[in-house]
Design an enzyme around this catalytic site. Structure first.
Site: not given
Ligand code: CKP
Ligand code: MG
Length: 312
Positions: A35, A165, A224, A226, A257, A293
């Site tokens: 988030e 997610n 999405k 990829g 994100d 990230d």
């Molecule tokens: O789906 P994404 O790869 O964009 O998400 C990554 C994030 O919040 C990462 O920053 C991690 O902290 C998380 O997803 C998670 O809780 O897995």
């Molecule tokens: Mg994701």
């Protein structure tokens, strides 16, 4: 506020060397959470964002808070918990394509987020509420908080944007499927990855998936794909957007994100849906070119230079 979101942000430890983490001796510490990754992406583009969460009353909590605040996200709705720690996680890079995540977040401060900490006026005064499927997986009170926040947004006519997610390490498939579908049904815009669409509905066909989400009451679906880009579908327009070519993926985590930040930013700027999705694809691609990230999230200048590249 332009966008408000709610969820857990942790300290992320990444070994300085690739390969099995058992051999790693030195780690870099960064800050990450789906988030806030999106909120920071938006803030870097000049949008006003706010984050609802909890952190531990500990050094990691102070780090997370000051790092999120330093990126320009409002943290006035983050409370501290003296009984529970700030969550942490590790990112093991076997190589650029094979990344493993290890969470240490059970009973973390953020998992004690509860509707009592949510102020109605904070959500009533935002344009968009952005939700991901990670928060409801953290605990029952987090799940209640998500439904409560959505209820407030709906009551005040605010748009709800949802990225499923899916995190299978955090809950059972059955619980995830049921809860994520229930949230999707209340959202105005849903942003699933193709694998998440497959998990929810058992097909990888974008057009079919979009129809299935529409049948569940979702007005706008953006899937999405990829590196291939994305497919979008709303009553007025639908189509495919091509992905941006990335010469070398350094770290794929956080791309989704960044994509959400691009779509939301486009919506706030009044772009057409196609242009919003293009902005999403551009930012998603940029995020993968940098380790971490949030570190690859662009400001306006970088985004404009990137999207003007020939072939992009
Ligand atoms: O789906 P994404 O790869 O964009 O998400 C990554 C994030 O919040 C990462 O920053 C991690 O902290 C998380 O997803 C998670 O809780 O897995
Ligand atoms: Mg994701």
């Amino acid at each position: 506020m332009d966008v408000v979101s709610m969820g857990e942000t942790m300290v992320l430890f990444t070994p300085d060397t690739q390969g099995q983490m058992r051999y790693a001796r030195n780690f870099s510490s960064k800050m990450a959470g789906a988030e806030t990754n999106t909120l920071i992406g938006l803030a870097k583009l000049g949008h006003k964002t706010g984050w609802i969460s909890r952190v531990g009353k500990d050094e990691f909590g102070s780090f997370v808070l000051s790092a999120v605040r330093a990126e320009g996200v409002d943290t006035s709705q983050v409370t501290t918990d003296k009984n529970a720690p700030t969550g942490i996680f590790f990112k093991e890079m076997l190589n650029e394509k094979n990344v493993r995540i290890y969470y240490h977040r059970k009973y973390s401060a953020a998992s004690f987020l509860d509707p009592i900490y949510i102020k109605e006026e904070y959500i009533a005064n935002t344009k968009y509420l952005y939700i991901t499927g990670i928060t409801p997986a953290l605990s029952q009170s987090c799940r209640d908080s998500i439904f409560y926040a959505i209820e407030i947004a709906k009551k005040h006519g605010k748009k709800v944007v949802f990225d499923p997610n899916i995190r299978r390490k955090l809950w059972s498939d059955e619980e995830a499927r049921k809860t994520l579908l229930a949230i999707a049904e209340m959202a105005d815009i849903v942003l699933p990855g193709i694998n998440e669409g497959e998990f929810l509905f058992g097909t990888e066909d974008c057009e079919e998936l979009a129809e299935l989400f529409h049948n569940h009451g979702v007005a706008t679906v953006i899937i999405k794909r990829g590196e291939k880009g994305a497919y979008y579908s709303a009553s007025s327009e639908k189509g495919y957007v091509q992905g941006f070519k990335v010469e070398k993926v350094v770290d794929p985590v956080g791309a989704g994100d960044g994509f959400a930040a691009g779509v939301l930013s486009g919506l706030l700027d009044g772009l057409t849906l196609e242009k919003c999705v293009q902005r999403g694809c551009a930012i998603g691609a940029l995020v993968t070119t940098v380790s971490g990230d949030i570190e690859g999230l662009p400001d306006r200048e970088i985004l404009e230079a990137y999207t003007e590249l020939p072939g992009s």
